[in-house]
Design a protein around this motif. Structure first.
Motif, mmCIF file in Angstrom:
data_model
loop_
_atom_site.group_PDB
_atom_site.id
_atom_site.type_symbol
_atom_site.label_atom_id
_atom_site.label_comp_id
_atom_site.label_asym_id
_atom_site.label_seq_id
_atom_site.Cartn_x
_atom_site.Cartn_y
_atom_site.Cartn_z
ATOM 1 N N VAL A 28 0.851 -1.188 0.000
ATOM 2 C CA VAL A 28 0.000 0.000 0.000
ATOM 3 C C VAL A 28 0.886 1.237 0.000
ATOM 4 O O VAL A 28 1.735 1.396 0.879
ATOM 5 C CB VAL A 28 -0.919 0.024 1.244
ATOM 6 N N VAL A 29 0.685 2.116 -0.979
ATOM 7 C CA VAL A 29 1.392 3.393 -1.027
ATOM 8 C C VAL A 29 0.337 4.486 -1.090
ATOM 9 O O VAL A 29 -0.519 4.493 -1.976
ATOM 10 C CB VAL A 29 2.332 3.494 -2.254
ATOM 11 N N ILE A 30 0.403 5.408 -0.128
ATOM 12 C CA ILE A 30 -0.539 6.529 -0.083
ATOM 13 C C ILE A 30 0.265 7.814 -0.168
ATOM 14 O O ILE A 30 1.181 8.040 0.634
ATOM 15 C CB ILE A 30 -1.384 6.498 1.205
ATOM 16 N N ARG A 31 -0.082 8.643 -1.145
ATOM 17 C CA ARG A 31 0.569 9.941 -1.325
ATOM 18 C C ARG A 31 -0.469 11.034 -1.099
ATOM 19 O O ARG A 31 -1.538 10.993 -1.699
ATOM 20 C CB ARG A 31 1.144 10.062 -2.732
ATOM 21 N N MET A 81 3.370 7.487 2.377
ATOM 22 C CA MET A 81 3.358 6.425 3.370
ATOM 23 C C MET A 81 3.310 5.098 2.619
ATOM 24 O O MET A 81 2.519 4.938 1.696
ATOM 25 C CB MET A 81 2.128 6.579 4.274
ATOM 26 N N THR A 82 4.177 4.160 3.005
ATOM 27 C CA THR A 82 4.205 2.834 2.392
ATOM 28 C C THR A 82 4.045 1.781 3.478
ATOM 29 O O THR A 82 4.636 1.910 4.552
ATOM 30 C CB THR A 82 5.541 2.609 1.651
ATOM 31 N N SER A 83 3.256 0.752 3.210
ATOM 32 C CA SER A 83 3.023 -0.298 4.191
ATOM 33 C C SER A 83 2.656 -1.594 3.474
ATOM 34 O O SER A 83 2.232 -1.582 2.319
ATOM 35 C CB SER A 83 1.884 0.109 5.133
ATOM 36 N N ILE A 84 2.795 -2.694 4.188
ATOM 37 C CA ILE A 84 2.323 -3.996 3.726
ATOM 38 C C ILE A 84 1.003 -4.258 4.443
ATOM 39 O O ILE A 84 0.864 -3.973 5.628
ATOM 40 C CB ILE A 84 3.329 -5.121 4.070
ATOM 41 N N ARG A 144 -5.991 1.353 -8.034
ATOM 42 C CA ARG A 144 -5.563 2.751 -7.887
ATOM 43 C C ARG A 144 -6.788 3.590 -7.549
ATOM 44 O O ARG A 144 -7.842 3.441 -8.159
ATOM 45 C CB ARG A 144 -4.946 3.290 -9.165
ATOM 46 N N VAL A 145 -6.597 4.486 -6.585
ATOM 47 C CA VAL A 145 -7.654 5.413 -6.194
ATOM 48 C C VAL A 145 -7.049 6.802 -6.159
ATOM 49 O O VAL A 145 -5.934 7.000 -5.665
ATOM 50 C CB VAL A 145 -8.223 5.071 -4.792
ATOM 51 N N GLU A 146 -7.781 7.777 -6.699
ATOM 52 C CA GLU A 146 -7.369 9.172 -6.598
ATOM 53 C C GLU A 146 -8.561 9.975 -6.107
ATOM 54 O O GLU A 146 -9.658 9.855 -6.644
ATOM 55 C CB GLU A 146 -6.887 9.714 -7.944
ATOM 56 N N VAL A 147 -8.316 10.783 -5.074
ATOM 57 C CA VAL A 147 -9.359 11.612 -4.484
ATOM 58 C C VAL A 147 -8.861 13.042 -4.430
ATOM 59 O O VAL A 147 -7.784 13.307 -3.882
ATOM 60 C CB VAL A 147 -9.723 11.129 -3.056
ATOM 61 N N ARG A 148 -9.621 13.958 -4.997
ATOM 62 C CA ARG A 148 -9.334 15.393 -4.889
ATOM 63 C C ARG A 148 -10.462 15.995 -4.064
ATOM 64 O O ARG A 148 -11.634 15.755 -4.354
ATOM 65 C CB ARG A 148 -9.248 16.036 -6.261
ATOM 66 N N ILE A 206 -3.849 6.619 -3.883
ATOM 67 C CA ILE A 206 -3.628 5.349 -3.203
ATOM 68 C C ILE A 206 -3.318 4.300 -4.258
ATOM 69 O O ILE A 206 -4.076 4.126 -5.204
ATOM 70 C CB ILE A 206 -4.878 4.956 -2.391
ATOM 71 N N ASP A 207 -2.195 3.638 -4.076
ATOM 72 C CA ASP A 207 -1.754 2.612 -5.010
ATOM 73 C C ASP A 207 -1.630 1.305 -4.236
ATOM 74 O O ASP A 207 -0.800 1.177 -3.333
ATOM 75 C CB ASP A 207 -0.417 3.017 -5.609
ATOM 76 N N ILE A 208 -2.467 0.329 -4.575
ATOM 77 C CA ILE A 208 -2.485 -0.969 -3.903
ATOM 78 C C ILE A 208 -2.041 -2.001 -4.919
ATOM 79 O O ILE A 208 -2.678 -2.191 -5.958
ATOM 80 C CB ILE A 208 -3.898 -1.290 -3.383
ATOM 81 N N ARG A 209 -0.924 -2.661 -4.633
ATOM 82 C CA ARG A 209 -0.355 -3.652 -5.557
ATOM 83 C C ARG A 209 -0.367 -5.023 -4.914
ATOM 84 O O ARG A 209 0.054 -5.186 -3.759
ATOM 85 C CB ARG A 209 1.099 -3.296 -5.915
#
Length: 138
Positions: free
Chosen positions: A7-10, A23-26, A112-116, A133-136
């Motif tokens: 999980v990567v959240i920018r 933020m990066t997490s498993i 992938r999620v993008e919220v403005r 949000i990038d979930i791989r």
């Protein structure tokens, strides 16, 4: 079915590239009938500890929940105002969020999620923000 994910959240506030936070997490992804749930841990601000966090991803909205007792629960629904309380060690902050854009893409290797959105905190603002949000799949 449960699946391990990266999980990567920018986050970008007031659209200033120098203010981007990452933020990066498993974590784990569980696909449900009406939503996908991603559980992970994230760092506590100004601390060396972590706390549980969760994303509930729906076709038309996303919920972001931080903490065991939901210290922060934010709901992003396109073109709607939502309200929440953010509990910090310094006290509560009231947030009003207006989601301008919610974009959800299911891809072969993840989501992938993008919220403005526009946010008001304790009645002050606005602050213009974007969260990607990038979930791989692992």
């Amino acid at each position: 079915m449960e699946r391990r994910v990266n999980v990567v959240i920018r986050g970008l506030h007031d659209t200033d590239p120098e203010d981007e936070i990452e933020m990066t997490s498993i974590g784990t992804l569980v696909k449900g009938e009406d939503c996908d749930v991603v559980s992970y841990t994230e760092a506590v601000e100004d601390s060396t500890t972590t706390m549980p966090a969760m994303l509930r991803i729906y076709p038309d909205r996303i919920e972001v929940i931080r903490g065991e007792r939901e210290e922060a629960a934010m709901l992003f629904v396109r073109h709607q105002n939502t309200y929440s309380m953010y509990q910090t060690s310094f006290g509560s902050i009231e947030m009003m969020i207006n989601t301008d854009q919610y974009k959800l893409d299911y891809e072969e290797d993840g989501i992938r999620v993008e919220v403005r959105f526009t946010m008001y905190m304790n009645g002050k603002g606005p602050s213009y923000s974007c969260v990607k949000i990038d979930i791989r799949y692992m």
